[in-house]
Every structure is written in C-alpha cells, then in structure tokens.
Scaffold this active site. Structure first.
Site, short mmCIF file in Angstrom:
data_model
loop_
_atom_site.label_atom_id
_atom_site.label_comp_id
_atom_site.label_asym_id
_atom_site.label_seq_id
_atom_site.Cartn_x
_atom_site.Cartn_y
_atom_site.Cartn_z
N ALA A 25 0.81 -1.22 0.00
CA ALA A 25 0.00 0.00 0.00
C ALA A 25 0.84 1.27 0.00
CB ALA A 25 -0.91 -0.01 1.22
N ASN A 29 0.31 -4.40 8.10
CA ASN A 29 1.21 -4.56 6.95
C ASN A 29 2.13 -3.36 6.71
OD1 ASN A 29 0.31 -7.20 5.97
ND2 ASN A 29 -1.65 -6.17 5.68
N HIS A 48 -1.60 7.16 4.12
CA HIS A 48 -0.36 6.73 4.79
C HIS A 48 0.65 7.87 4.66
CE1 HIS A 48 -1.94 2.68 4.78
NE2 HIS A 48 -2.16 2.77 3.49
N1 LIG Z 1 1.37 -5.20 2.21
C1 LIG Z 1 0.30 -4.42 2.14
O1 LIG Z 1 0.40 -3.19 2.03
C2 LIG Z 1 -1.07 -5.03 2.19
C3 LIG Z 1 -2.19 -4.26 1.88
C4 LIG Z 1 -3.45 -4.86 1.90
C5 LIG Z 1 -3.58 -6.20 2.26
N2 LIG Z 1 -2.47 -6.92 2.58
C6 LIG Z 1 -2.58 -8.34 2.99
O2 LIG Z 1 -2.84 -9.11 1.83
C7 LIG Z 1 -3.51 -10.32 2.22
C8 LIG Z 1 -4.66 -10.60 1.25
O3 LIG Z 1 -5.58 -9.52 1.27
P1 LIG Z 1 -7.01 -9.62 0.53
O4 LIG Z 1 -7.61 -8.26 0.55
O5 LIG Z 1 -6.86 -10.34 -0.76
O6 LIG Z 1 -7.78 -10.55 1.58
P2 LIG Z 1 -9.05 -11.48 1.31
O7 LIG Z 1 -9.63 -11.78 2.64
O8 LIG Z 1 -9.92 -10.92 0.23
O9 LIG Z 1 -8.38 -12.83 0.72
C9 LIG Z 1 -7.60 -13.71 1.45
C10 LIG Z 1 -7.74 -15.07 0.80
O10 LIG Z 1 -6.83 -15.99 1.40
C11 LIG Z 1 -7.49 -17.24 1.43
N3 LIG Z 1 -6.86 -18.16 2.38
C12 LIG Z 1 -7.02 -18.22 3.73
N4 LIG Z 1 -6.30 -19.24 4.23
C13 LIG Z 1 -5.71 -19.85 3.19
C14 LIG Z 1 -4.86 -20.99 3.06
N5 LIG Z 1 -4.48 -21.70 4.13
N6 LIG Z 1 -4.41 -21.32 1.84
C15 LIG Z 1 -4.79 -20.60 0.76
N7 LIG Z 1 -5.61 -19.53 0.80
C16 LIG Z 1 -6.06 -19.16 2.00
C17 LIG Z 1 -8.92 -16.90 1.81
O11 LIG Z 1 -9.80 -17.94 1.49
C18 LIG Z 1 -9.15 -15.68 0.96
O12 LIG Z 1 -9.64 -16.04 -0.31
C19 LIG Z 1 -3.94 -10.12 3.68
O13 LIG Z 1 -3.06 -10.83 4.53
C20 LIG Z 1 -3.76 -8.62 3.91
O14 LIG Z 1 -3.44 -8.32 5.26
C21 LIG Z 1 -1.24 -6.37 2.54
#
Ligand SMILES: NC(=O)c1ccc[n+]([C@@H]2O[C@H](COP(=O)([O-])OP(=O)(O)OC[C@H]3O[C@@H](n4cnc5c(N)ncnc54)[C@H](O)[C@@H]3O)[C@@H](O)[C@H]2O)c1
Length: 275
Positions: free
Chosen positions: A132, A198, A228
C-alpha cells in the site's frame, strides 16, 4: 518458461489476475492456485476464468503438496498472515521465489526467521512488496547509511477502524476532528492492530526495526480514503511521503495500489528491464 503459483484467492488475488491479464505481458506455462482447505470450488469460481488469460493450464489445489507437484518457479502470496507462517517456508524450501504481501506476519520474529532460513535452504528469496505504500526503496537505501527516525501516521475515516481496539479508545460515531488514538512502536501497533499491521511492518523491516519505528494511528473524519504518511530522517537523506490510497472496488479495506504493487513485482520478473 515460467510457472506461477498464486497462494490465496481473495480480493488481491482476483484483482492481480485481472491487472496482469489486462497488461498482457505476463504469459505463463502454467498457473496453479492454492485455495484454503475446503474452498477449492470457491477459488475456481473466482479465478478460473480470469486466470485462463495468463496460461492455458490453470490448476487448483487445496493442499500444498498438490501445488508443489506443479513445480512453480514464482509464487505470489496474497492470502493471510497464517499462510506466511505455515505455507510460505515450504514453498521457499522447494526453491520457488515467493513474493509476499501479508507482511504483518513478520512482526513475529519466529516467522521472519523461518522465512529467512527457508529461502536460504531453497537457494531462493522471499520478496516483500511495498504494497500500500511507496518509497520503500529510499528507506531501505537510507538504512545502509544509518536511520535516525521513522515516524509513520496511518489515517482512516473513523468507520474504517471498526472492529479494532480503536473502539475501546474512542466513540467512533462521535469523532468530529482527527484524533490520534494510538502512539507507540511498530511492534505494538502490529500486535494490537493485526489487520492494519502490513504498512507498519514494511516500514520497520525496510527501516530501523519494529522497536525503533514509531507509529501513530488516527481516526480522521476529514478524509474519505486511507492515508499513509511517513517521515524519515537519516544520515543520507531526509524525506516525507503521503499516499492517499484509492479503495479496491471489491474490498474497501484494501488500497487498490497494493495490487498494482504486486503486479509490478511479477512483471519485473518477466520484462527485460525491471523498474
Ligand atoms: N502489504 C500491504 O500493504 C497489504 C495491503 C493490503 C492487504 N495486505 C494483505 O494481503 C492479504 C490478502 O488480502 P485480501 O484483501 O486479498 O484478503 P481477502 O480476505 O480478500 O483474501 C484472502 C484469501 O486468502 C485465502 N486463504 C485463507 N487461508 C488460506 C490458506 N491456508 N491457503 C490458501 N488460501 C487461504 C482466503 O480464502 C481468501 O480467499 C492479507 O493478509 C492482507 O493483510 C497487505
């Protein structure tokens, strides 16, 4: 030819596949998707059609053993913090370079050590995306010169803090002006606000670590998006940056810029000149 694995099938995974498909430069020999156990049909439903633009062969698994039979050479983790802990080390040990988006997982030093050991043992690397935020290149470079301070301020509209400990600190319905409800280290921010960990974790890892990175969290009724801001003072450069994220159409909690940041990491492994 490249074989891509996507770990997760939620908002970021689906939007990533769309973005790569629209861009057109990414074609893979095969794409495999790791679904949450029991959710393989749901994963197929949300990704099979879109991912067919990226490869003729798109296969879904809900076990890691199954996924690894595909012998992917690049994996993208866009699932959850627990997948970084429980799954990513084995992917790395199999020699598959892994781009990670759930960076808050690194607030647990055991996870960070396990990922590092696994990457070394698989003779590959884990790549942590800026996600982000931006400017992580400048921060990580400044770290080599010596960081003096990094102060991060995360602002969200009051309603976006629902379901977090912010609710214990203030009445989110009554916030009439920006209120700082948390001030502390990135370590405490990551443990108290895991869903928002994150960005603080990314700055801590690129910069002076979880205990020296300062975090302020603000409920701000004057903004409509996640903002941010961070300020860096170092021996080589001082800078400040403000990023106003646009919400992802399918999940207002995620800034859509995160997806483009992941897409950039994937494309930089494909195009002749990486930037
Ligand atoms: N680095 C950053 O700036 C940043 C920003 C936003 C989100 N994120 C992170 O990115 C990740 C994904 O975000 P999102 O918006 O797509 O979330 P989301 O909830 O839409 O999707 C997460 C997916 O992971 C799947 N999942 C859960 N356990 C699993 C497993 N054991 N094996 C495979 N798949 C599994 C879920 O079924 C779901 O489909 C989150 O951890 C979030 O915190 C990071």
């Amino acid at each position: 030819m490249r074989r891509l694995a996507i770990l997760g099938h939620g908002n970021i995974a689906a939007t990533l596949v769309d973005v790569l498909g629209r861009d057109g430069r990414a074609r893979f020999e095969a794409v495999s998707v790791l679904a949450r156990p029991g959710a393989i049909d749901r994963a197929r439903e949300s990704l099979a059609g879109k991912a067919s633009v990226l490869a003729d062969e798109v296969t879904f698994y809900d076990t890691l053993e199954g996924l690894l039979t595909e012998r992917p050479c690049l994996a993208v983790e866009c699932a959850t913090h627990s997948v970084v802990r429980d799954t990513v080390p084995a992917v790395l040990r199999a020699g598959c370079e892994t781009v990670i988006v759930s960076i808050g997982a690194f607030a647990d030093p055991e996870v960070a050590d396990a990922v590092e050991d696994a990457a070394a043992s698989g003779q590959t690397r884990a790549v942590l995306v800026p996600g982000a935020i931006g400017g992580v290149d400048a921060l990580a470079a400044a770290k080599l010169a010596g960081i003096e301070t990094v102060v991060y301020t995360g602002r969200k509209p009051p309603a976006a803090w629902r379901g977090t400990p912010a609710e214990n600190a203030l009445d989110l319905d009554q916030v009439a002006e920006p209120i700082v409800f948390f001030e502390g280290t990135a370590r405490r921010a990551a443990s108290d606000f895991p869903k928002n960990a994150n960005v603080a974790a990314t700055l801590a890892l690129a910069g002076p670590g979880f205990d020296a990175t300062r975090v302020r969290l603000v409920a701000d009724p004057t903004i409509g998006a996640n903002v941010h801001e961070y300020e860096v003072r170092s021996a080589s450069v001082n800078f400040s940056i403000r990023l106003e994220g646009k919400a992802s159409p399918d999940n207002p909690k995620t800034s859509v810029s995160t997806v483009y940041s992941v897409a950039r990491e994937v494309l930089n492994r494909i195009v002749p000149i990486a930037i």
